[in-house]
Design an enzyme around this catalytic site. Structure first.
Site, PDB file in Angstrom:
ATOM      1  N   GLU A 151     -12.629 -34.106 -11.488  1.00 54.46           N
ATOM      2  CA  GLU A 151     -11.503 -33.249 -11.155  1.00 54.46           C
ATOM      3  C   GLU A 151     -10.878 -32.686 -12.430  1.00 54.46           C
ATOM      4  O   GLU A 151     -10.601 -33.428 -13.374  1.00 54.46           O
ATOM      5  CB  GLU A 151     -10.475 -34.102 -10.396  1.00 54.46           C
ATOM      6  CG  GLU A 151      -9.546 -33.310  -9.530  1.00 54.46           C
ATOM      7  CD  GLU A 151     -10.128 -32.943  -8.168  1.00 54.46           C
ATOM      8  OE1 GLU A 151     -11.355 -33.116  -7.944  1.00 54.46           O
ATOM      9  OE2 GLU A 151      -9.356 -32.459  -7.329  1.00 54.46           O
ATOM     10  N   ASP A 166       0.833  -1.205   0.000  1.00 54.92           N
ATOM     11  CA  ASP A 166       0.000   0.000   0.000  1.00 54.92           C
ATOM     12  C   ASP A 166       0.867   1.255   0.000  1.00 54.92           C
ATOM     13  O   ASP A 166       0.586   2.236  -0.685  1.00 54.92           O
ATOM     14  CB  ASP A 166      -0.899   0.029   1.229  1.00 54.92           C
ATOM     15  CG  ASP A 166      -2.015  -0.994   1.132  1.00 54.92           C
ATOM     16  OD1 ASP A 166      -2.842  -1.066   2.046  1.00 54.92           O
ATOM     17  OD2 ASP A 166      -2.046  -1.721   0.118  1.00 54.92           O
ATOM     18  N   ALA A 167       1.945   1.196   0.781  1.00 56.68           N
ATOM     19  CA  ALA A 167       2.809   2.378   0.901  1.00 56.68           C
ATOM     20  C   ALA A 167       3.451   2.714  -0.448  1.00 56.68           C
ATOM     21  O   ALA A 167       3.493   3.875  -0.865  1.00 56.68           O
ATOM     22  CB  ALA A 167       3.873   2.128   1.962  1.00 56.68           C
ATOM     23  N   ASP A 168       3.935   1.683  -1.140  1.00 60.04           N
ATOM     24  CA  ASP A 168       4.559   1.926  -2.446  1.00 60.04           C
ATOM     25  C   ASP A 168       3.535   2.463  -3.437  1.00 60.04           C
ATOM     26  O   ASP A 168       3.823   3.339  -4.249  1.00 60.04           O
ATOM     27  CB  ASP A 168       5.169   0.634  -2.998  1.00 60.04           C
ATOM     28  CG  ASP A 168       6.429   0.252  -2.245  1.00 60.04           C
ATOM     29  OD1 ASP A 168       6.883  -0.878  -2.393  1.00 60.04           O
ATOM     30  OD2 ASP A 168       6.934   1.120  -1.493  1.00 60.04           O
ATOM     31  N   ASP A 191       0.850   4.198  -2.703  1.00 59.47           N
ATOM     32  CA  ASP A 191       0.600   5.603  -2.345  1.00 59.47           C
ATOM     33  C   ASP A 191       1.706   6.503  -2.884  1.00 59.47           C
ATOM     34  O   ASP A 191       1.449   7.594  -3.389  1.00 59.47           O
ATOM     35  CB  ASP A 191       0.520   5.760  -0.824  1.00 59.47           C
ATOM     36  CG  ASP A 191      -0.806   5.245  -0.287  1.00 59.47           C
ATOM     37  OD1 ASP A 191      -1.751   5.110  -1.087  1.00 59.47           O
ATOM     38  OD2 ASP A 191      -0.885   4.974   0.927  1.00 59.47           O
ATOM     39  N   LYS A 195      -6.747 -40.406  -6.031  1.00 57.19           N
ATOM     40  CA  LYS A 195      -7.302 -39.114  -5.661  1.00 57.19           C
ATOM     41  C   LYS A 195      -6.507 -38.072  -6.440  1.00 57.19           C
ATOM     42  O   LYS A 195      -5.317 -37.874  -6.199  1.00 57.19           O
ATOM     43  CB  LYS A 195      -7.173 -38.877  -4.159  1.00 57.19           C
ATOM     44  CG  LYS A 195      -7.786 -37.572  -3.706  1.00 57.19           C
ATOM     45  CD  LYS A 195      -7.878 -37.531  -2.191  1.00 57.19           C
ATOM     46  CE  LYS A 195      -8.679 -36.342  -1.704  1.00 57.19           C
ATOM     47  NZ  LYS A 195      -8.152 -35.047  -2.107  1.00 57.19           N
TER      48      LYS A 195
HETATM   49  S1  IVH Z   1     -15.186 -38.355  -4.490  1.00 57.21           S
HETATM   50  C1  IVH Z   1     -18.817 -37.011  -1.944  1.00 57.21           C
HETATM   51  N1  IVH Z   1     -13.131 -39.166  -5.922  1.00 57.21           N
HETATM   52  O1  IVH Z   1     -10.986 -34.674  -3.420  1.00 57.21           O
HETATM   53  C2  IVH Z   1     -17.380 -37.222  -2.244  1.00 57.21           C
HETATM   54  N2  IVH Z   1     -13.037 -36.994  -4.965  1.00 57.21           N
HETATM   55  O2  IVH Z   1     -10.897 -34.197  -0.585  1.00 57.21           O
HETATM   56  C3  IVH Z   1     -16.969 -36.644  -3.542  1.00 57.21           C
HETATM   57  N3  IVH Z   1     -11.004 -35.757  -5.515  1.00 57.21           N
HETATM   58  O3  IVH Z   1     -13.657 -32.433  -3.361  1.00 57.21           O
HETATM   59  C4  IVH Z   1     -15.555 -36.783  -3.841  1.00 57.21           C
HETATM   60  N4  IVH Z   1     -10.093 -37.304  -6.770  1.00 57.21           N
HETATM   61  O4  IVH Z   1     -12.232 -32.536  -5.476  1.00 57.21           O
HETATM   62  C5  IVH Z   1     -13.650 -38.178  -5.180  1.00 57.21           C
HETATM   63  N5  IVH Z   1     -11.405 -39.985  -7.214  1.00 57.21           N
HETATM   64  C6  IVH Z   1     -11.933 -39.004  -6.501  1.00 57.21           C
HETATM   65  C7  IVH Z   1     -11.261 -37.788  -6.315  1.00 57.21           C
HETATM   66  C8  IVH Z   1     -11.847 -36.811  -5.532  1.00 57.21           C
HETATM   67  C9  IVH Z   1      -9.961 -36.073  -6.278  1.00 57.21           C
HETATM   68  C10 IVH Z   1     -11.160 -34.475  -4.794  1.00 57.21           C
HETATM   69  C11 IVH Z   1     -12.493 -33.812  -4.947  1.00 57.21           C
HETATM   70  C12 IVH Z   1     -13.017 -33.648  -3.548  1.00 57.21           C
HETATM   71  C13 IVH Z   1     -11.768 -33.732  -2.747  1.00 57.21           C
HETATM   72  C14 IVH Z   1     -12.052 -34.164  -1.323  1.00 57.21           C
END
Ligand code: IVH
Length: 706
Positions: free
Chosen positions: A184, A43-45, A47, A128
């Site tokens: 995802e 903010d200072a920079d 300003d 996941k």
């Molecule tokens: S099932 C009701 N399957 O992980 C449950 N989620 O930590 C729905 N994610 O918000 C999620 N891979 O964004 C599911 N094979 C997978 C996933 C997955 C990534 C993410 C998803 C979720 C988050 C939860």
């Protein structure tokens, strides 16, 4: 930076060049601040740049540019994305790290469903994906909407951007009329590296990791940019459906595959924990060569009818769990220990680290938890890390698991500098100087300054405007700090008198750095919209210690109106009396939370702050627990004897979801007793008190589940 030549000494030509540079720099800063939410200068920079611009213009009025920063008022605020309310909430997953947590997960599900140990129970296991979740809505086979998860209930409408992702079909053949596909969005390693090279070559911002790159590419306002970004998609679930996709999780995913969605090839069916863990090991082995980031394995009950019976806890399904890969570690120098003061006055030690990459992310801050942790013991005085303390200058191990805040896990004494001193935890608040004390049994030292402590006040205000609380668009953490510093907002009520105190002209705000006519107007409008607020949001927004989002929801549904809630908490006495009994009788409200609530409303200053706020609000009543039209909403129910169609846990969860209160004992307050075979004293007691008694069939009929 502002130029060094004194304004008086500038030539015409120098002034022209500098005004041109200032216009560009200020515009860039405005864009970073307003449109990307990512200020690039202090903010200072900022300003200083504006002052320099004004000084030069005052001396060279003939050189004032048409696009001068003194004429334009900030950047047009980013339009932002429209909000989308999800037809079916987008939930998150419970996490597990240890093998026993997986056997417990299976045992918990069996218990809930009443399955004995050797009856078959199949799960899916799949990677996941470390990206961001997206919900795609198809109607009549056409993609009509794409939304991010947001807070699970409302997300951002990113339809135009999602349409540019090749892997997402825009038309489906043979799909249910209404189909919401969830999955995802992610970026593959190769694509990420190439994108960062391109960005760097153009002098544009590079991304810290593929997840950030994916999120930044999807959640930006220009679909043309998203189109250039190599985003990918894996489908793993669904939201609203007009017809079921299949009878099993695996069947449904296969069906999505046939409809044209990418699904993960490493999805397997597993009969119980041993096979799940074996598949986990297999996925972990392939992790490094997959070409995209994953952070664990997700297990889901395969049978969709069982998924439906298992249902959800407040934010996570009972039928799924994420088995995360072990945390990542790195060693670095601890440069400094700083103390931050939170909204409840907690003094939290933060480690400022020499930046180090931990699992692909650069970490320069980590938590040190509390003073005992630094000293090398737990709250009971037992040694942790073999009793080694942590000092400034130490060589420390940093640990990061998933999205959680990194922490300092260990210290290498062989590398301790000779002059390193034990860290002295302050007894006074570093922000307001008030005494900081530790109450018995509390691991945390707290500032006693309460409302006079600026750090607590600001943190409380930030919490107040946060997404799950008042969620005032245009009033985020940064703006709250700015307004607090200026003395314009000192407590929540001030937000609602802001416009009135500015008068109609809005001149002051408009002239403030970072604010233009449009953003000021939008802010006042956003504030107006929030004068009407649901009770649960208000309770959460107050930032009372131990009262989180789901507790606020429980309280709101129990007390229904603000008046009830305010009277109950003000009239209750800690530890005794009918109001205390009622409060602690709410399932999910324990004595610690209740004490916190009651003491808050007994403190005059706190109460006055709350009352001043409430004057400006119209508080929407909460729906009593459960569906309003449920025949058991608000009733106290006792289950006794054995149940045949469901387990006790399931019966209790179902009843509570419908708004009933489930109690373990029969009293005059009991409305209904559900008695199965073998019911004994409770049924007799009910008879004696004249309480209605029904059997399991009767119960299922009553709740419409027969
Ligand atoms: S099932 C009701 N399957 O992980 C449950 N989620 O930590 C729905 N994610 O918000 C999620 N891979 O964004 C599911 N094979 C997978 C996933 C997955 C990534 C993410 C998803 C979720 C988050 C939860």
């Amino acid at each position: 930076m502002a130029g060094d030549t004194p304004v008086e000494a500038l030539t015409d030509e120098q002034a022209r060049v500098e005004l041109d540079r200032l216009a560009r720099e200020i515009a860039a800063a405005d864009r970073a601040y307003h449109q990307r939410d990512a200020p690039e200068i202090s903010d200072a920079d900022y300003d200083a740049l504006k002052r320099r611009n004004a000084a030069i213009e005052a001396r060279f009025p003939h050189l004032v540019r048409p696009d001068s920063p003194s004429r334009t008022v900030g950047a047009a605020p980013a339009e932002g994305f429209a909000k989308v309310t999800h037809a079916v909430r987008m939930l998150s997953l419970g996490n597990a790290f240890e093998v026993v947590e997986i056997t417990e997960f299976d045992a918990r599900i069996r218990r809930y469903l009443g399955l004995v140990a050797d009856s078959p129970l199949t799960y899916t296991a799949e990677p996941k994906i470390d990206g961001l979740s997206l919900s795609l809505r198809y109607e009549g086979g056409a993609l009509v909407q794409a939304a991010t998860r947001g807070d699970g209930e409302t997300g951002e409408n990113v339809t135009a951007n999602a349409r540019t992702i090749n892997e997402i079909p825009t038309r489906l053949d043979g799909a249910p009329d209404i189909l919401e596909v969830r999955g995802e969005v992610y970026m593959a390693h190769d694509d990420f590296a190439a994108l960062n090279d391109r960005q760097a070559a153009r002098g544009d911002k590079t991304f810290a990791n593929p997840r950030n790159a994916a999120a930044g590419s999807l959640r930006q306002l220009d679909p043309a940019i998203t189109r250039e970004r190599p985003l990918r998609f894996f489908a793993y679930g669904w939201g609203e459906l007009s017809d079921a996709l299949a009878e099993t999780q695996k069947g449904a995913i296969d069906r999505l595959g046939k409809l044209g969605f990418p699904t993960n090839p490493l999805t397997a069916l597993c009969d119980g924990p041993d096979e799940m863990l074996a598949h986990y090991a297999e996925i972990e082995e392939q992790r490094a060569t997959l070409g995209y980031d994953i952070d664990g394995v997700v297990y889901k009950v395969n049978d969709l009818a069982l998924q439906a019976r298992l249902g959800f806890r407040s934010t996570t399904p009972r039928w799924a769990i994420a088995h995360k890969f072990p945390a990542e570690l790195a060693w670095t120098r601890l440069e400094k220990i700083e103390i931050q003061v939170g909204r409840t006055g907690a003094l939290s030690p933060v480690a400022r680290l020499h930046p180090v990459t931990v699992g692909g992310v650069v970490v320069s801050n980590a938590t040190l938890h509390n003073e005992d942790y630094i000293a090398g013991c737990d709250a009971k005085g037992n040694p942790i890390r073999d009793g080694k303390d942590i000092r400034e200058g130490d060589w420390v191990q940093v640990y990061r698991a998933g999205d959680v805040i990194p922490k300092v896990a260990d210290v290498d004494l062989s590398k301790r500098p000779a002059d390193a001193q034990p860290f002295e935890f302050p007894n006074a608040c570093p922000e307001c100087g008030s005494e900081a004390i530790r109450e018995e049994g509390d691991a945390v030292r707290r500032c006693t300054g309460g409302l006079i402590c600026p750090a607590q006040a600001v943190e409380k205000l930030k919490h107040f405007v946060s997404r799950a609380a008042f969620d005032i668009e245009g009033l985020g953490a940064k703006q709250v700090e700015q307004f607090y510093r200026d003395g314009w907002i000192r407590e929540p009520a001030d937000i609602f008198t802001l416009q009135e105190r500015f008068g109609s002209g809005m001149q002051q705000l408009k002239n403030r750095e970072g604010w233009g006519e449009k953003s000021a107007k939008n802010l006042f409008q956003a504030i107006e919209e929030r004068r009407k607020i649901p009770l649960d949001r208000l309770i959460f927004a107050l930032g009372i210690r131990h009262v989180g989002e789901s507790a606020a929801n429980l309280l709101a549904r129990f007390y229904v109106s603000w008046e009830n809630f305010r009277n109950a908490t003000s009239n209750a006495t800690v530890g005794e009396g009918p109001e205390w009994e009622r409060l602690t009788g709410i399932d999910g409200v324990g004595p610690v939370m209740a004490t916190s609530l009651v003491t808050t409303f007994h403190q005059k200053a706190e109460r006055e702050v709350i009352d001043r706020l409430v004057q400006h609000l119209t508080i929407e009543k909460a729906a009593p627990r459960g569906a309003v039209d449920s025949p058991v909403a608000g009733k106290t129910v006792v289950f006794t004897g054995s149940l045949e169609k469901m387990t006790r846990a399931e019966a209790k969860a179902r009843a509570e979801a419908l708004g009933a209160k489930v109690s373990g004992s029969v009293s005059a307050k009991t409305d209904l007793v559900v008695a199965g075979p073998g019911a004994g004293s409770k049924a007799r007691q009910a008879e004696k008190l004249g309480v209605e008694i029904i059997d399991e069939e009767g119960w299922l009929g009553l709740i419409g589940d027969a």
